[in-house]
Structures are given as structure tokens and as C-alpha cells.
Design a protein around this motif. Sequence first.
Motif, PDB file in Angstrom:
ATOM      1  N   VAL A 210       0.839  -1.195   0.000  1.00 54.52           N
ATOM      2  CA  VAL A 210       0.000   0.000   0.000  1.00 54.52           C
ATOM      3  C   VAL A 210       0.879   1.251   0.000  1.00 54.52           C
ATOM      4  CG1 VAL A 210      -1.706   1.318   1.307  1.00 54.52           C
ATOM      5  CG2 VAL A 210      -1.907  -1.176   1.153  1.00 54.52           C
ATOM      6  N   ILE A 211       1.924   1.241   0.819  1.00 51.37           N
ATOM      7  CA  ILE A 211       2.857   2.371   0.873  1.00 51.37           C
ATOM      8  C   ILE A 211       3.507   2.587  -0.490  1.00 51.37           C
ATOM      9  CG2 ILE A 211       4.955   3.253   1.955  1.00 51.37           C
ATOM     10  CD1 ILE A 211       2.618   3.137   3.871  1.00 51.37           C
ATOM     11  N   VAL A 212       3.956   1.498  -1.109  1.00 47.20           N
ATOM     12  CA  VAL A 212       4.623   1.598  -2.409  1.00 47.20           C
ATOM     13  C   VAL A 212       3.652   2.077  -3.479  1.00 47.20           C
ATOM     14  CG1 VAL A 212       5.759   0.263  -4.222  1.00 47.20           C
ATOM     15  CG2 VAL A 212       6.374  -0.108  -1.836  1.00 47.20           C
ATOM     16  N   LEU A 213       2.433   1.572  -3.448  1.00 45.56           N
ATOM     17  CA  LEU A 213       1.429   1.997  -4.428  1.00 45.56           C
ATOM     18  C   LEU A 213       1.151   3.493  -4.300  1.00 45.56           C
ATOM     19  CD1 LEU A 213      -0.677   1.403  -6.616  1.00 45.56           C
ATOM     20  CD2 LEU A 213      -2.285   0.803  -4.791  1.00 45.56           C
ATOM     21  N   ILE A 214       1.023   3.985  -3.077  1.00 45.82           N
ATOM     22  CA  ILE A 214       0.794   5.422  -2.882  1.00 45.82           C
ATOM     23  C   ILE A 214       1.971   6.225  -3.426  1.00 45.82           C
ATOM     24  CG2 ILE A 214       0.531   7.238  -1.150  1.00 45.82           C
ATOM     25  CD1 ILE A 214      -0.974   5.188   0.577  1.00 45.82           C
ATOM     26  N   LEU A 215       3.196   5.743  -3.197  1.00 43.61           N
ATOM     27  CA  LEU A 215       4.374   6.426  -3.721  1.00 43.61           C
ATOM     28  C   LEU A 215       4.328   6.505  -5.242  1.00 43.61           C
ATOM     29  CD1 LEU A 215       7.176   7.691  -3.489  1.00 43.61           C
ATOM     30  CD2 LEU A 215       8.126   5.376  -3.387  1.00 43.61           C
ATOM     31  N   VAL A 216       3.983   5.406  -5.894  1.00 43.94           N
ATOM     32  CA  VAL A 216       3.878   5.391  -7.351  1.00 43.94           C
ATOM     33  C   VAL A 216       2.846   6.413  -7.822  1.00 43.94           C
ATOM     34  CG1 VAL A 216       3.164   4.001  -9.337  1.00 43.94           C
ATOM     35  CG2 VAL A 216       4.660   3.016  -7.602  1.00 43.94           C
ATOM     36  N   LEU A 217       1.706   6.433  -7.166  1.00 44.51           N
ATOM     37  CA  LEU A 217       0.642   7.365  -7.553  1.00 44.51           C
ATOM     38  C   LEU A 217       1.060   8.820  -7.331  1.00 44.51           C
ATOM     39  CD1 LEU A 217      -2.484   5.470  -6.156  1.00 44.51           C
ATOM     40  CD2 LEU A 217      -1.684   5.587  -8.527  1.00 44.51           C
ATOM     41  N   LEU A 218       1.885   9.065  -6.324  1.00 48.42           N
ATOM     42  CA  LEU A 218       2.361  10.424  -6.063  1.00 48.42           C
ATOM     43  C   LEU A 218       3.333  10.902  -7.135  1.00 48.42           C
ATOM     44  CD1 LEU A 218       2.963  10.357  -2.196  1.00 48.42           C
ATOM     45  CD2 LEU A 218       1.267  11.731  -3.409  1.00 48.42           C
ATOM     46  N   LEU A 219       4.132   9.979  -7.681  1.00 44.54           N
ATOM     47  CA  LEU A 219       5.160  10.360  -8.645  1.00 44.54           C
ATOM     48  C   LEU A 219       4.662  10.337 -10.092  1.00 44.54           C
ATOM     49  CD1 LEU A 219       8.265   8.488  -7.155  1.00 44.54           C
ATOM     50  CD2 LEU A 219       7.719  10.927  -6.999  1.00 44.54           C
ATOM     51  N   LEU A 220       3.476   9.818 -10.332  1.00 44.46           N
ATOM     52  CA  LEU A 220       2.966   9.680 -11.700  1.00 44.46           C
ATOM     53  C   LEU A 220       2.331  10.929 -12.305  1.00 44.46           C
ATOM     54  CD1 LEU A 220       1.344   6.124 -11.931  1.00 44.46           C
ATOM     55  CD2 LEU A 220       3.305   6.996 -13.207  1.00 44.46           C
ATOM     56  N   PRO A 221       1.651  11.781 -11.549  1.00 38.00           N
ATOM     57  CA  PRO A 221       0.828  12.831 -12.181  1.00 38.00           C
ATOM     58  C   PRO A 221       1.633  13.830 -13.006  1.00 38.00           C
ATOM     59  CG  PRO A 221       0.271  12.595  -9.868  1.00 38.00           C
ATOM     60  CD  PRO A 221       1.526  11.823 -10.093  1.00 38.00           C
ATOM     61  N   SER A 222       0.917  14.499 -13.876  1.00 37.43           N
ATOM     62  CA  SER A 222       1.442  15.643 -14.612  1.00 37.43           C
ATOM     63  C   SER A 222       0.490  16.805 -14.354  1.00 37.43           C
ATOM     64  CB  SER A 222       1.527  15.334 -16.109  1.00 37.43           C
ATOM     65  OG  SER A 222       1.988  16.452 -16.827  1.00 37.43           O
ATOM     66  N   ILE A 223       0.967  17.812 -13.617  1.00 41.15           N
ATOM     67  CA  ILE A 223       0.106  18.916 -13.188  1.00 41.15           C
ATOM     68  C   ILE A 223       0.798  20.231 -13.532  1.00 41.15           C
ATOM     69  CG2 ILE A 223      -1.139  19.951 -11.260  1.00 41.15           C
ATOM     70  CD1 ILE A 223      -0.864  17.269  -9.790  1.00 41.15           C
ATOM     71  N   PRO A 224       0.330  20.949 -14.519  1.00 41.20           N
ATOM     72  CA  PRO A 224       0.996  22.189 -14.926  1.00 41.20           C
ATOM     73  C   PRO A 224       0.651  23.361 -14.014  1.00 41.20           C
ATOM     74  CG  PRO A 224      -0.920  21.813 -16.297  1.00 41.20           C
ATOM     75  CD  PRO A 224      -0.827  20.627 -15.374  1.00 41.20           C
ATOM     76  N   GLY A 225       1.434  24.419 -14.162  1.00 40.91           N
ATOM     77  CA  GLY A 225       1.113  25.695 -13.553  1.00 40.91           C
ATOM     78  C   GLY A 225       1.267  25.759 -12.046  1.00 40.91           C
ATOM     79  N   PRO A 226       0.615  26.731 -11.410  1.00 40.85           N
ATOM     80  CA  PRO A 226       0.723  26.937  -9.961  1.00 40.85           C
ATOM     81  C   PRO A 226       0.278  25.724  -9.144  1.00 40.85           C
ATOM     82  CG  PRO A 226      -0.264  28.857 -11.022  1.00 40.85           C
ATOM     83  CD  PRO A 226      -0.192  27.779 -12.062  1.00 40.85           C
ATOM     84  N   VAL A 227      -0.692  24.979  -9.656  1.00 40.24           N
ATOM     85  CA  VAL A 227      -1.142  23.794  -8.924  1.00 40.24           C
ATOM     86  C   VAL A 227      -0.020  22.774  -8.838  1.00 40.24           C
ATOM     87  CG1 VAL A 227      -2.816  21.911  -8.865  1.00 40.24           C
ATOM     88  CG2 VAL A 227      -3.534  24.181  -9.621  1.00 40.24           C
ATOM     89  N   GLY A 228       0.761  22.638  -9.918  1.00 42.59           N
ATOM     90  CA  GLY A 228       1.906  21.744  -9.905  1.00 42.59           C
ATOM     91  C   GLY A 228       2.958  22.183  -8.906  1.00 42.59           C
TER      92      GLY A 228
END
Length: 332
Positions: A210-228
Amino acid sequence: MRGVAALFVVYRHYSEMFGPIRTQFSYLAVDLFFLLSGFVLALRYDVAGAARMPSREPLIRRAIRLYPLYLLGIVLSLGLLDFDEMLPSDFRIAVVTGLMMLPSPTAGSSPSIVPLMQSGWSLFFELFVANTLFAIMRGRLSTRWLLAIVACAGLALLTADAILGSLDIGSTWPTFVGGFPRTLFPFFTGMALQRLHENATRRRSIPSWVIVLILVLLLLPSIPGPVGRFYEIACVFAAFPALVHFGSSAFKKRPAIGRALGDMSYALYAIHVPLVLFFGTLARRQAWQPGIPLTIVLISLLAALALLVVRVYDEPLRAWINRRRHDAAIHS
């Protein structure tokens, strides 16, 4: 966690050449490395049982842990990569400083502070900044002072982010100064988390996957601009510390997998850049268009090679060095 983070770093450098799927925040894996380093070193050396150990001993042990694979990464770079774009004088300087794990004052030829090894910048900050301060302060820091250092380093990191426009800092000369708070905040936060973990009376245990899965999900997104910008700050200041806190009590159903990921993580980080760049140069010459299957195969082979390097080179060499130190101590 360290192994998964290392895989993200490899894919980041690979995708910079081939794309199109890029992991925008994979550079935050380095911040996680610093956080884990602070936790592990505190667990090993910032305890009563290690109080009699000389201050320099943890630093010497850390150098023995880091340098053999770092040296292999430098040798691979010199053997596989072309540095013709560098001035001859700058190249000689880069070799000398690179072998000493120090920044190379060669900004005229390369913006990287360690031109021979792109990942070498974090190892400089790890050993010469974070680990040196740890060796000096070990066993002398009250929790109150430790939290004060964390707060000051965090404020400095937020200031660097506001000035430089990102937390992806420290690896180049224009962002070099930002590398200090980028290293110190997660490192000392890791130390604080270790003390919290040690003093906890009740620990909530979570499956490690579960910890590893959350880490993967944290490193995957692409979020532009100030939100990123806000997202990367949230990862470094909140999400990663929470993962380490709960991950330190996680239970593993298949510990061999976690152990293999952990064992290969630093080796993969240290040697992957010249190998990925060499493959990229070869692919361009052959007009290859690597797709997802070839990407998976290549990164899997690099991970397997890293584990092999640990078993046949790193562990035997470090064992030999430690035996020589032990024998020298006996006869001194």
C-alpha cells in the motif's frame, strides 16, 4: 520505497530522450532519498548504543557505502560517453573534481555541477553536507533543536522554491545554492521521524504494498502551472514524511522483493545515467523508436544489472575495505 523511487529516476532520464510519456514529478524521488537517508542514519547511529563511536566514524562508513558505486558510475561515463562539447581544460577539471565527488567549476562547458555524472550532485550534498553535519551533531541534538533545524531548513527551501520557480534544484550551477535546503530539510525531517517512530507507544501497521502503491501514484501525475508548484511542495513537506512514518511500521508479505528493490536502488541510481545516455545515442544513430515494451525491457535489464553489480562488485569491495580497516585497527 527507495527501489521504486530509483526506477522513477531512471525512467525520467530515459523519457527525456524518447518520451512521450513523462513523469513530471519523478525528480522528487531524490527528496525522498534524502528523507530516507536521515531516517536510516538516525536509526543506526543517533542512538545510545552508538554514543561511544567517534564522530568521524559514521561519515567514514557512509563514504565507504557511497563511493565504490559512485566511482563505477564515473568510470562508465568516461568509457561510454562523449565529452567533446567540453573544453579540454574543463574536462580535466571535471575528472579531478568528479573523482573526489566534488562540484566541478566548469559552468562554461556544462551547467551540471558534476558533468561526468548527472546523479552525482545529490551524492555530493548527501555526503559532504547532510552526512557531515550529522556526524558533527549526532547524539548532541535535542528534539527541540532538531525541530528548529527542520523549520529553518523548510523555510529556506520554500524561499528557494519561490526564487527559482521549482524544487527541481541543486543539480546545476544556476540552482546550486538551492541544493542546500533541498538536502537538509528532508534529511533532518527523516531524523525527526525516526525519533517519533522510536518513541511511539502504538504503531499502526500497513501492508508495504500500500505504501509503495501510494508512492507510485504520487510520482505519476502531470500537473501544470501553480497547482503543480503546490503539488511538489505538498509531496516534500507532507506526503513523503507521512509515507516514511507509516512505512517504518509496514509489514511485508514478500520481504525478498522489498529487499531486492532496496539492494539495487543505489546501484541503479549511480550507474544508470551513462548506460541510458549510451543507449540513447545508439538509438538515435540507428533511428530506433523505442516503444513501451522496449522501455520496460531496458529498465528491467538495468535493474537486474544493478543488482548484479551490488553482488559481485559493491558488497565484496566494501567487505574488503572494512576488513582492512578492522585489521589496521587491531594492529594500531
